[in-house]
Scaffold this active site. Structure first.
Site, PDB file in Angstrom:
ATOM      1  N   HIS A   2       2.047  -0.425 -13.295  1.00  0.00           N
ATOM      2  CA  HIS A   2       2.806  -1.659 -13.523  1.00  0.00           C
ATOM      3  C   HIS A   2       4.306  -1.351 -13.506  1.00  0.00           C
ATOM      4  O   HIS A   2       4.753  -0.384 -14.126  1.00  0.00           O
ATOM      5  CB  HIS A   2       2.418  -2.267 -14.873  1.00  0.00           C
ATOM      6  CG  HIS A   2       3.102  -3.574 -15.134  1.00  0.00           C
ATOM      7  ND1 HIS A   2       2.738  -4.735 -14.492  1.00  0.00           N
ATOM      8  CD2 HIS A   2       4.141  -3.889 -15.937  1.00  0.00           C
ATOM      9  CE1 HIS A   2       3.528  -5.720 -14.897  1.00  0.00           C
ATOM     10  NE2 HIS A   2       4.389  -5.233 -15.777  1.00  0.00           N
ATOM     11  N   GLY A  30       0.780  -1.227   0.000  1.00  0.00           N
ATOM     12  CA  GLY A  30       0.000   0.000   0.000  1.00  0.00           C
ATOM     13  C   GLY A  30       0.810   1.274   0.000  1.00  0.00           C
ATOM     14  O   GLY A  30       0.300   2.329   0.375  1.00  0.00           O
ATOM     15  N   SER A  31       2.068   1.219  -0.471  1.00  0.00           N
ATOM     16  CA  SER A  31       2.848   2.461  -0.475  1.00  0.00           C
ATOM     17  C   SER A  31       2.310   3.439  -1.526  1.00  0.00           C
ATOM     18  O   SER A  31       2.387   4.655  -1.334  1.00  0.00           O
ATOM     19  CB  SER A  31       4.333   2.180  -0.703  1.00  0.00           C
ATOM     20  OG  SER A  31       4.600   1.776  -2.015  1.00  0.00           O
ATOM     21  N   ASN A  47      -4.113   1.206 -14.120  1.00  0.00           N
ATOM     22  CA  ASN A  47      -3.244   0.262 -13.427  1.00  0.00           C
ATOM     23  C   ASN A  47      -1.811   0.786 -13.452  1.00  0.00           C
ATOM     24  O   ASN A  47      -1.352   1.343 -14.453  1.00  0.00           O
ATOM     25  CB  ASN A  47      -3.287  -1.099 -14.140  1.00  0.00           C
ATOM     26  CG  ASN A  47      -2.393  -2.132 -13.481  1.00  0.00           C
ATOM     27  OD1 ASN A  47      -2.382  -2.268 -12.262  1.00  0.00           O
ATOM     28  ND2 ASN A  47      -1.644  -2.866 -14.291  1.00  0.00           N
ATOM     29  N   ASP A  92      -2.077  -6.166 -18.459  1.00  0.00           N
ATOM     30  CA  ASP A  92      -1.052  -5.118 -18.600  1.00  0.00           C
ATOM     31  C   ASP A  92      -0.939  -4.627 -20.051  1.00  0.00           C
ATOM     32  O   ASP A  92       0.138  -4.195 -20.485  1.00  0.00           O
ATOM     33  CB  ASP A  92       0.316  -5.622 -18.104  1.00  0.00           C
ATOM     34  CG  ASP A  92       0.279  -6.057 -16.646  1.00  0.00           C
ATOM     35  OD1 ASP A  92      -0.455  -5.435 -15.868  1.00  0.00           O
ATOM     36  OD2 ASP A  92       0.970  -7.030 -16.298  1.00  0.00           O
ATOM     37  N   SER A 113       4.912   2.043 -15.611  1.00  0.00           N
ATOM     38  CA  SER A 113       3.901   2.546 -16.548  1.00  0.00           C
ATOM     39  C   SER A 113       2.552   2.648 -15.853  1.00  0.00           C
ATOM     40  O   SER A 113       2.238   1.838 -14.979  1.00  0.00           O
ATOM     41  CB  SER A 113       3.739   1.580 -17.732  1.00  0.00           C
ATOM     42  OG  SER A 113       4.975   1.318 -18.362  1.00  0.00           O
ATOM     43  N   GLU A 144       7.490   5.452  -8.854  1.00  0.00           N
ATOM     44  CA  GLU A 144       6.120   4.967  -9.086  1.00  0.00           C
ATOM     45  C   GLU A 144       5.115   5.844  -8.355  1.00  0.00           C
ATOM     46  O   GLU A 144       4.053   6.170  -8.896  1.00  0.00           O
ATOM     47  CB  GLU A 144       5.973   3.531  -8.581  1.00  0.00           C
ATOM     48  CG  GLU A 144       6.625   2.479  -9.428  1.00  0.00           C
ATOM     49  CD  GLU A 144       6.149   1.084  -9.039  1.00  0.00           C
ATOM     50  OE1 GLU A 144       5.596   0.400  -9.883  1.00  0.00           O
ATOM     51  OE2 GLU A 144       6.330   0.711  -7.867  1.00  0.00           O
TER      52      GLU A 144
HETATM   53  C1  GAR Z   1       4.007  -1.602  -7.231  1.00  0.00           C
HETATM   54  O1  GAR Z   1       5.383  -1.741  -7.456  1.00  0.00           O
HETATM   55  C2  GAR Z   1       3.248  -1.812  -8.516  1.00  0.00           C
HETATM   56  O2  GAR Z   1       3.944  -1.364  -9.650  1.00  0.00           O
HETATM   57  C3  GAR Z   1       3.079  -3.303  -8.533  1.00  0.00           C
HETATM   58  O3  GAR Z   1       2.824  -3.652  -7.207  1.00  0.00           O
HETATM   59  C4  GAR Z   1       3.510  -2.750  -6.349  1.00  0.00           C
HETATM   60  C5  GAR Z   1       2.555  -2.285  -5.290  1.00  0.00           C
HETATM   61  O4  GAR Z   1       3.260  -1.634  -4.275  1.00  0.00           O
HETATM   62  N1  GAR Z   1       2.000  -3.705  -9.400  1.00  0.00           N
HETATM   63  C6  GAR Z   1       2.040  -4.796 -10.156  1.00  0.00           C
HETATM   64  O5  GAR Z   1       2.975  -5.550 -10.187  1.00  0.00           O
HETATM   65  C7  GAR Z   1       0.785  -5.015 -10.977  1.00  0.00           C
HETATM   66  N2  GAR Z   1       1.050  -5.917 -12.045  1.00  0.00           N
HETATM   67  P1  GAR Z   1       2.483  -0.990  -3.061  1.00  0.00           P
HETATM   68  O6  GAR Z   1       1.573  -2.071  -2.477  1.00  0.00           O
HETATM   69  O7  GAR Z   1       3.552  -0.590  -2.094  1.00  0.00           O
HETATM   70  O8  GAR Z   1       1.708   0.182  -3.564  1.00  0.00           O
END
Ligand code: GAR
Length: 222
Positions: free
Chosen positions: A112, A15-16, A110, A148, A139, A177
């Site tokens: 990614h 959840g960052s 989304n 994706d 992205s 991100e």
């Molecule tokens: C992020 O790095 C995002 O790009 C990835 O999950 C992470 C979530 O981080 N998403 C995917 O891989 C989707 N295919 P978070 O929980 O700290 O926000």
């Protein structure tokens, strides 16, 4: 000043990125109210973060449903009931059913961790290293039934450095991100970016290539 756009965030993990959206909203950088944080894992730290902020949460266990379609339809019924006008997938690690997605075309994005169309799916950091790429990134795209594979909105790029590991790439990409996602959500809720029949438009101009996140946090034409 227009009223904030209600958004729902779907997250399976840490959840960052959700936290980055919450911070941006609090600091007046994002005209959006997070009306629901939903996920498939009751123990996800993302749901705890939302609860701590007083945001409504929903943990829906896929095991309670006979197949993916019935789960996704139930999930998005609840998302619609939240009043969300935009859905942000921020680390939601499930493939979504086409019938459940259809009503959200152009209203779901989304994040990614790769420079799509490279490296759809999992283990993107490892695959970048295996391929010997000089560059990595993340992205944001509109969600379609193709995993994706939906129309790209914007990307952020960074160099791969000598000695990088999957972990070091992930750690260096994470803050980028956050900024990319906040910039994209901000542009969507203000109507600067929209999906039209002929592709993604930014400020009423069709994009030939995804926007790029600049060092000042703005989105620039490639
Ligand atoms: C992020 O790095 C995002 O790009 C990835 O999950 C992470 C979530 O981080 N998403 C995917 O891989 C989707 N295919 P978070 O929980 O700290 O926000």
């Amino acid at each position: 000043m227009p009223s904030p756009t209600p958004i729902a965030v779907l997250a399976s993990g840490r959840g960052s990125n959700l936290a980055a959206l919450i911070d941006a909203r609090r600091e007046g950088r994002l005209a959006a109210d997070i009306v629901l944080v939903a996920g498939d894992k009751a123990a996800a730290p993302a749901l705890r973060r939302a609860e701590a902020e007083g945001i409504a949460t929903l943990a829906l266990d896929p095991q309670g449903y006979p197949d993916r379609r019935s789960y996704d339809l139930a999930l998005f019924e609840r998302v619609a009931a939240s009043g969300a006008a935009l859905v942000v997938l921020a680390g939601f690690m499930r493939v979504l059913d086409a019938a459940a997605l259809a009503p959200w075309a152009g209203r779901m994005i989304n994040l990614h961790p790769s420079l799509l169309p490279k490296y759809r799916g999992l283990h993107t950091h490892r695959r970048v290293l295996e391929a010997g790429d000089a560059e990595h990134g993340a992205s944001v795209h509109f969600v379609t039934p193709e995993l994706d594979g939906g129309p790209l909105i914007a990307q952020v790029r960074m160099p791969v450095l000598a000695g990088d590991s999957a972990e070091s790439l992930a750690a260096r990409l994470q803050p980028l991100e956050h900024r990319l996602l906040v910039a994209c959500v901000a542009a969507l809720v203000t109507g600067c970016i929209a999906l039209r029949a002929d592709g993604v438009h930014a400020d009423d101009r069709r994009l030939d290539a995804p926007l790029q996140l600049a060092v000042d946090g703005s989105l620039q034409s490639a």
